[in-house]
Design a protein around this motif. Structure first.
Motif, short mmCIF file in Angstrom:
data_model
loop_
_atom_site.label_atom_id
_atom_site.label_comp_id
_atom_site.label_asym_id
_atom_site.label_seq_id
_atom_site.Cartn_x
_atom_site.Cartn_y
_atom_site.Cartn_z
N ASP A 132 0.84 -1.20 0.00
CA ASP A 132 0.00 0.00 0.00
C ASP A 132 0.87 1.25 0.00
O ASP A 132 1.97 1.26 0.59
CB ASP A 132 -0.91 0.02 1.24
N ILE A 133 0.41 2.30 -0.64
CA ILE A 133 1.16 3.55 -0.66
C ILE A 133 1.26 4.13 0.74
O ILE A 133 0.25 4.24 1.45
CB ILE A 133 0.49 4.57 -1.62
N SER A 134 2.46 4.50 1.13
CA SER A 134 2.66 5.17 2.41
C SER A 134 2.42 6.66 2.21
O SER A 134 3.18 7.33 1.51
CB SER A 134 4.08 4.94 2.92
N TYR A 135 1.37 7.18 2.80
CA TYR A 135 1.04 8.59 2.63
C TYR A 135 2.12 9.50 3.21
O TYR A 135 2.45 10.54 2.63
CB TYR A 135 -0.30 8.90 3.29
N GLU A 136 2.68 9.12 4.34
CA GLU A 136 3.67 9.98 5.01
C GLU A 136 4.96 10.10 4.23
O GLU A 136 5.67 11.11 4.33
CB GLU A 136 3.96 9.44 6.41
#
Length: 274
Positions: A224-228
């Motif tokens: 999953d894409i890490s938003y941070e």
């Protein structure tokens, strides 16, 4: 008139975006289907524009429109952001044919002011239009103005961080966002908005439209894409003296925190020669 979802902000010389969502155009949202997200960069052909200090740039609105006085700044961020984006979609020659001189920041700012006038007319819910009133506009309206000029042929929306990243794989994206007072002064030219202390508690100064031009880094956690840790670079329209030569950076975590007040729209040119 359709049943629009509208958030209206006070218009200032630096901020002039309203949030306008039309359920009919949101039907053309481009869902994320699991495609690989990579770093990507889209370089506008126009120099960084400046919607402020117009007189210092020798831009006289009295010479551009009949019966209008000179103003030193305009809340024309929607058109400034759209002008930067358009200069990516069109070749230099196509820009010149459209009246956009990509070699001259002042000429390009004049183009943006004219586009701003068109956008305010496309915002049919507004009681006022520029050049009579500096009333602000919306990302949706300036995109409609581009289409009415025949400069784009379609546009799509995103409503999640993943959809935004997927759109950026194919071109730059207009982002309308609530501009926090703390955002006016980044910690440093290379710092992210995330690094401004207590920005979440800062009051909203107004609405602002900007052009996302790059995904500078992508991080994933268990697929999953890490938003941070996924970072966007964004072109502003307050001259090269602001931020990193006129741009700023933010993580997807900032987008996620402000998501309910953000609108994302991507003007596209798919079906004819550029």
């Amino acid at each position: 008139m359709p049943d629009l979802d509208i958030t209206q902000y006070d218009v200032t010389p630096a901020l002039g975006r309203h949030r306008v969502l039309d359920p009919r155009s949101l039907a053309y949202r481009r869902p994320y289907t699991g495609e690989t997200i990579r770093t990507v960069e889209w370089a506008p052909r126009v120099p960084v524009l400046d919607q402020q200090d117009l007189l210092k740039q020798d831009i006289h609105t009295s010479e551009m429109f009949d019966g209008v006085q000179d103003v030193d700044a305009l809340g024309s961020c929607t058109a400034n952001a759209a002008t930067a984006l358009l200069s990516v979609l069109l070749s230099h020659d196509a820009c010149m044919k459209a009246g956009l001189d990509t070699t001259d920041a002042v000429a390009a700012e004049r183009f943006a002011i004219g586009l701003y006038a068109d956008a305010t007319k496309a915002d049919q819910w507004l009681d006022y239009t520029w050049p009579a009133d500096d009333c602000g506009s919306s990302g949706l309206a300036v995109t409609k103005a581009l289409r009415r000029r025949g400069l784009i042929d379609q546009y799509g929306h995103a409503k999640t961080a993943e959809e935004l990243c997927a759109l950026l794989q194919t071109g730059p994206v207009l982002m309308g966002m609530p501009w926090k007072s703390a955002f006016f002064e980044p910690v440093s030219s290379l710092a992210l908005l995330d690094e401004i202390p207590n920005w979440q508690d800062s009051p909203v100064a107004g609405g602002h439209e900007v052009c996302i031009t790059a995904i500078e880094s992508v991080a994933q956690i268990e697929g999953d894409i890490s938003y941070e840790h996924t970072v966007l670079r964004v072109r502003n329209s307050w001259s090269t003296s602001w931020g990193d030569a006129g741009s700023f950076r933010m993580s997807l975590a900032v987008y996620q925190a402000l998501r309910s007040e953000i609108d994302l729209i991507q003007p596209r040119l798919d079906t004819r020669s550029q």
